[in-house]
Design a protein around this motif. Structure first.
Motif, PDB file in Angstrom:
ATOM      1  N   GLN A 155       5.340  -6.734   3.177  1.00  0.00           N
ATOM      2  CA  GLN A 155       6.588  -6.820   2.406  1.00  0.00           C
ATOM      3  C   GLN A 155       6.360  -7.542   1.080  1.00  0.00           C
ATOM      4  OE1 GLN A 155      10.041  -5.591   3.431  1.00  0.00           O
ATOM      5  NE2 GLN A 155       9.712  -5.633   1.238  1.00  0.00           N
ATOM      6  N   PRO A 188       7.219  -5.097  -2.478  1.00  0.00           N
ATOM      7  CA  PRO A 188       8.609  -5.588  -2.421  1.00  0.00           C
ATOM      8  C   PRO A 188       9.653  -4.504  -2.625  1.00  0.00           C
ATOM      9  CG  PRO A 188       7.556  -6.242  -4.467  1.00  0.00           C
ATOM     10  CD  PRO A 188       6.481  -5.639  -3.637  1.00  0.00           C
ATOM     11  N   HIS A 241       9.758  -1.694  -1.105  1.00  0.00           N
ATOM     12  CA  HIS A 241      10.021  -1.005   0.158  1.00  0.00           C
ATOM     13  C   HIS A 241      10.705  -1.944   1.146  1.00  0.00           C
ATOM     14  CE1 HIS A 241       6.892   1.639  -1.539  1.00  0.00           C
ATOM     15  NE2 HIS A 241       7.357   2.580  -0.721  1.00  0.00           N
ATOM     16  N   ALA A 242      11.488  -1.344   2.017  1.00  0.00           N
ATOM     17  CA  ALA A 242      12.128  -2.105   3.093  1.00  0.00           C
ATOM     18  C   ALA A 242      11.262  -1.956   4.341  1.00  0.00           C
ATOM     19  CB  ALA A 242      13.538  -1.591   3.352  1.00  0.00           C
ATOM     20  N   ILE A 243      10.499  -3.019   4.668  1.00  0.00           N
ATOM     21  CA  ILE A 243       9.621  -2.994   5.835  1.00  0.00           C
ATOM     22  C   ILE A 243      10.193  -3.960   6.864  1.00  0.00           C
ATOM     23  CG2 ILE A 243       7.274  -3.355   6.657  1.00  0.00           C
ATOM     24  CD1 ILE A 243       6.280  -2.896   3.814  1.00  0.00           C
ATOM     25  N   GLU A 244      10.540  -3.458   8.028  1.00  0.00           N
ATOM     26  CA  GLU A 244      11.207  -4.285   9.032  1.00  0.00           C
ATOM     27  C   GLU A 244      10.521  -4.134  10.390  1.00  0.00           C
ATOM     28  OE1 GLU A 244      15.060  -2.746  10.374  1.00  0.00           O
ATOM     29  OE2 GLU A 244      14.774  -1.113   8.919  1.00  0.00           O
TER      30      GLU A 244
END
Length: 524
Positions: free
Chosen positions: A383, A387, A389-392
């Motif tokens: 992440q 930054p 991208h939405a990495i969860e």
């Protein structure tokens, strides 16, 4: 050695031993039946020849009829086989086993058949011979007995000697029997043959030594049994070793072919179970060597191809430095060279990692580690790098209970990092890492909202240096080693890696599955 194989081998040895004993017993009985009949005929021959030479044996020895069923039968009244009749016609002694003992026959000069029956041929012949010897010695004067004893000994096949020393006398029981019957059969402790003590009418004692009795364990018989048993064992050993030698030669032949470059050669174990495990292990080794050689060739070809591009750019950048007219142009070329060197360093790192995993794996130090912590660490690192991208990470409370697993943290971190980085590289804007753990297995799914991977290429993406002909690879760089490294890491964890389509995000979904507790045979 497997217990089943040991029991089969043991059963075969027991069976072979039983067959050898059975064969030797049959041979022993068969040989001794012939030897026994031959001995009976030879042992009784002196007595029967004496009776044949006697003009009127029935009158001279009337006790023979009551003691030994002595009779003289005309040839036509004798119910025997043609073979026996032919032997009797040749003047041979013939012995037959009957239900009441041994029957011994011989033909006399007038053509009649002299026939005697003995319950025990050794003791009965000895007593009959002793009675005949006593009868003739009683008729001789004391001065002529020495010569008569010598003549009787030669004719009757015995050894007659007068007893002169009291030390030569047997025990009192034998003497009592001699005083009652006139003769007594006894066995001397130091001799292996019977003796008969004879008491003449004038009280003289004569000792008659008989020939040795029939010995079923004579040294020729023992030697024959040893030779036969040894021959059977040698034959069985030869047949067993011939099969083993044939299979070992097959393994040797395949090894020579592989050494010559025929990497596809394999051992055919056939029906032999003795070397089937060796053949299976050898074939597994050959397949591993063939795969390693193929990987080596593929790596040499791919590395030479991958290194050309950054090296060519570095060479071009060096040439451009010489013609740079401004500090800005010089710095631009230096930055480009630095990026190319960084690319070379990353490529070499990928190649070395893949080579270590492919050629037998690293030295795994398995330890109990929280897989969820490793996943959160990778997600946090990626992440920060990406930054936009939405990495969860999606880890529920039920899975958190089973997050402790026997893993090699560094390599598992590398596998998850490769998948998350790869997904972020191709994703439109979202990457999701879903963890699902239970008592037995661990599973990590990395999904993205990118274009996905065609189903026909799902297996191809794990091949080293593989390049798919779409935007997923051509526009995003990479060396084609990341997913191969992931699969090998999972292999050494006893699991597997595979790809499918994400139902939730619509892109690709890469899955890692491995046992939560490592089996002992995989622990390195």
């Amino acid at each position: 050695m497997p217990l089943k194989f040991f029991l089969k081998l043991y059963a075969r040895l027991i069976g072979l031993t039983f067959l050898i004993l059975l064969f030797c017993a049959a041979l022993f009985l068969g040989v001794n039946s012939v030897r026994g009949q031959y001995w009976q005929e030879r042992f009784s021959e002196p007595l029967l020849r004496w009776l044949v030479a006697t003009p009127y044996p029935q009158k001279q020895y009337p006790w023979l009829e009551s003691f030994y069923d002595f009779r003289v039968t005309p040839p036509g009244n004798l119910s025997v086989s043609d073979v026996i009749m032919e032997r009797l016609s040749y003047g041979q002694i013939v012995s037959m086993d009957t239900s009441i003992g041994q029957q011994v026959m011989v033909r006399n000069d007038s053509g009649g058949i002299i026939d005697l029956r003995f319950r025990d041929i050794y003791s009965d012949v000895a007593e009959a011979t002793a009675l005949i010897a006593r009868l003739h010695l009683d008729d001789m004067s004391p001065n002529g007995r020495e010569g008569a004893m010598s003549q009787l000994s030669d004719t009757l096949g015995v050894e007659l000697l007068p007893v002169r020393d009291q030390a030569e006398l047997p025990d009192s029981e034998v003497l009592e029997r001699v005083s009652e019957r006139g003769i007594s059969l006894y066995h001397h402790p130091s001799r292996d043959r019977a003796q008969v003590l004879i008491r003449l009418e004038d009280g003289t004692l004569v000792d008659m030594a008989m020939p040795a009795p029939f010995n079923p364990w004579a040294w020729p018989v023992v030697l024959l049994l040893l030779v036969v048993a040894g021959s059977v064992l040698a034959l069985a050993l030869y047949l067993a070793l011939r099969d083993v030698d044939s299979n070992l030669r097959a393994v040797e032949s395949v090894a020579i072919r592989i050494a010559r470059g025929e990497m596809g050669a394999r051992v055919d174990a056939g029906d032999s179970r003795l070397v089937s495990r060796l053949a299976a292990a050898f074939n597994s080794m050959a397949e591993h060597i063939q795969r390693l050689v193929g990987v080596q060739r593929e790596m040499i070809h791919a590395v030479s191809h991958e290194l050309r591009t950054p090296v060519a750019r570095i060479r071009f950048g060096v040439q451009m430095i010489e013609s740079a007219n401004s500090p800005e142009a010089l710095q631009k070329q230096l930055d480009g060279i630095d990026g190319d060197i960084q690319e070379l360093d990353e490529l070499i790192d990928e190649i070395l990692t893949y080579a270590r995993l492919e050629q037998g794996g690293p030295v795994f130090a398995l330890q109990e580690q929280s897989v969820s912590d490793i996943v959160r660490q990778v997600v946090g690192e990626q992440q920060m790098i990406r930054p936009v991208h939405a990495i969860e990470a999606d880890i529920d409370d039920e899975s958190e209970r089973w997050s402790l697993s026997d893993v090699e943290p560094r390599y598992l971190h590398r596998a998850v990092q490769n998948l998350v980085g790869n997904a972020a590289r191709y994703a439109a804007g979202r990457v999701k890492v879903h963890c699902q753990f239970d008592e037995d297995n661990c599973r990590i799914d990395v999904e993205d909202d990118g274009p996905g991977i065609p189903e026909e290429d799902w297996e191809k993406v794990f091949t080293a240096f593989a390049r798919l002909d779409d935007s997923r690879t051509r526009t995003s760089g990479g060396y084609g080693l990341g997913l191969s490294i992931v699969r090998r890491i999972l292999y050494w964890h006893g699991g597997q890696a595979f790809v499918s389509r994400s139902d939730e995000l619509g892109g690709a979904r890469f899955s890692l599955v491995w046992p939560r507790k490592k089996p002992m045979e995989h622990t390195l």
